[in-house]
Design an enzyme around this catalytic site. Sequence first.
Site, short mmCIF file in Angstrom:
data_model
loop_
_atom_site.label_atom_id
_atom_site.label_comp_id
_atom_site.label_asym_id
_atom_site.label_seq_id
_atom_site.Cartn_x
_atom_site.Cartn_y
_atom_site.Cartn_z
N ASP A 189 6.55 5.55 -1.07
CA ASP A 189 5.29 5.54 -0.33
C ASP A 189 4.36 4.51 -1.01
O ASP A 189 4.67 3.95 -2.06
CB ASP A 189 4.65 6.94 -0.27
C1 BGC Z 1 1.15 7.21 3.75
C2 BGC Z 1 2.42 6.98 4.53
C3 BGC Z 1 2.35 5.66 5.26
C4 BGC Z 1 2.10 4.57 4.25
C5 BGC Z 1 2.08 3.18 4.86
C6 BGC Z 1 0.75 6.02 2.92
O1 BGC Z 1 -0.52 6.16 2.41
O2 BGC Z 1 1.32 8.34 2.92
O3 BGC Z 1 2.61 8.04 5.43
O4 BGC Z 1 3.53 5.45 5.98
O5 BGC Z 1 0.85 4.81 3.64
O6 BGC Z 1 0.99 2.96 5.63
#
Ligand code: BGC
Length: 750
Positions: free
Chosen positions: A278
Amino acid sequence: MKKLSALAALIAAMTSCADKTPMDTFVGDLMGKMTVEEKIGQLNLLPGGDITTGAVMNSPLMQLASEGKLGAILNVKGQDKVLALQKAAVEKTRLGIPLLIGQDVIHGNQTVFPIPLAQSCSWDIEAIGQAARISAKEATAQGINWVYSPMVDISVDPRWGRVAEGSGEDPFLGCAIAKAVVEGYQGDYGDQNAMACVKHFALYGASEAGRDYNTVDMSRVRMFNQYMQPYKAAADAGAGSFMSSFNVIDGVPATCNEWLLTTILRDKWGYDGFLVTDYGSIREAVVHGIGDIAATSERALKAGTDMDMCSDAFINNLKSLLEAGRISMADIDRACRRVLEAKYKLGLFDNPYRFCQPERLKTDLYTDAHRQAARSLAAESFVLLKNQGDVLPLKKSGTIALIGPLADNRSNMVGCWSTGDTPELYSTLRESMARALEGKAQLLYAQGSNIYADAATQQWASFGRPIDRVDDAKAKNEALKIAKQADVVVCAMGEMAEMSGESSSRSDLAMPAPQLELLKEIVALGKPVVLLNFSGRPTIMNWEVENVDALMNVWFGGSETADAICDVIFGDVAPSGHLTMTIPQSVGQIPVYYNHLNTGRPVDEGSTQYIKYSSNYIDVRNEPLFPFGFGLTYTSFAYSDIKVTTTPNSPTLLTVSATVKNTGSRACTDVAQFYIHDMAASIARPVKELKGFERLTLAPGESREVSFPVSRELLSFYDAEGNMVFEPGEFTFMIGSNSRDVLSLQTTVE
Ligand code: BGC
């Protein structure tokens, strides 16, 4: 002996050669030409900054793509921008390896479907799969080939804002939805399909106290039986990629957790897609406190992470870690191979510009068919919680007052994570109602209140989509004035979109004060009041339930919300949504969920009194405000004749069935639900577990039998090692229209 083993090695080599797929050969040949730096470049994922979901990075994407230091980009908006970056990667680098183009396509693109929690309330697996297919079609028209969805995190804590992105509290329903969404996005990897990215692996939905990014700590039995199943279903459905979560598991951040990423995901489940972190989570592992960035990069790679999202960790550390002998070339090769395989599956090596077809921008976005699908799924997702005196459906006559800060707002209807939305194309509820009532009834409108109190202290709101601030007293007077003139009042109130989703945890789940105050004064006028509650989560509505005539949770229904609401409140479509998360009576009850264990001192379900030395509170009963699975419609259904039948010589152990009858006066749809309880097992089992469901539409007076086949697998559970166990014995089987009101019978299964 020596000769024999040489022969065995030859046979093994020949077999593995024979087993090689064209993908293996292609990727193997390509990797044979790559330098270490080029391989490490493939493991790097950076943001475009058009949509911000973490620390702003301002990375020079074009330069990095031209230098082969990028494997993928995320959240770049616009086919032209995507094309320019793809060209840099393909035309300016030695080997011309194309980029993966990722985006948070969570519930649609330009056509926005209801938030995933709302979609799950439809229990309409086919329609949810279709929403994913359409989302992929629109996303790929814009150059995106990799979507960060489905989010399959089970959660029993509505304080956590991200419940909006998931499918609620139940693993069985969660599995069905995970599979449908993965298959919907990916199809057979055609031109209109994108690669799914299942997130957030794992257990993110169990963040302590519902506070986002918080600690997770749970037993293995709970983990495997309650939380892990939808991830596994998504892996089994062939999801191309997985995203690890921000939280720790057994004290180790998921991104660096070898037990999670390798022992379970790879070895036990046999998952062979690629694994991305993530946003910034290799860097965050330093903050968690497990070492410096070199150490967390080393641990992440060795644990099984293949791609680094926004930590600049792999790109800056892997080479020196390799030189220092802390990681091996095989570790880098494994990760690089998986990333290249993903690109191969998407057909990017055949045509890197496959998803950059300008004509698709004209034909594939926000089409009538897509809008119709979104409208119908939105209507199916609304959950009718109360309808006293059959105030709904409303007649299209007389005078209707529409009041509330969400009644004439365009941009908040779609809810959180609407990264491809175009609000100017969508209707507000006021506009849709005016169209529906034109020439038939009079529509009056007033905003009535602010969405939340005290703007100065609500910092979070600055990240959201503003709703005009008004003078509360003046707005309330205007609203009461039109309410007095009306035959019925429709209130559009609740959360604004920014109050749920990532980083939007709440400790108080009541309707914000200015709206509740206004609602109380409207109700005091004595007119019939219909409350449409907008929310990204279950909210606490005790007063509302007691005092309004009709209450429907409309969540955030996407781009077509307004028309879908009109379809339902005016009766063209009957409501059919059923809750997939329990609605608590108070925040203090959380977590309150239907599939809990019994305890040694339970109180009877429905008990109205406090019982000393039993498992209950002195100040609130154990019951939720509304149980899992609950939902009303414009008719009533009666359940009867639950029975068990066995079919000799069949893999199905037995079948449980019941009769459902429409006892009202209009055709409507119910969701028949099948629950089991294992009465004595080696570990305590939940009081109820969903194991089947069926949406069925019945004409007035019509009856139908619903049947649920029961296999050994269906009755099995997981032990602490994650192995499935079947233990014959006494089971209770239950069928009903929600998890509370069920018919039940007990039988022995051998
Ligand atoms: C979130 C994810 C997301 C990623 C990319 C993160 O902060 O937890 O769910 O896909 O950002 O945008």
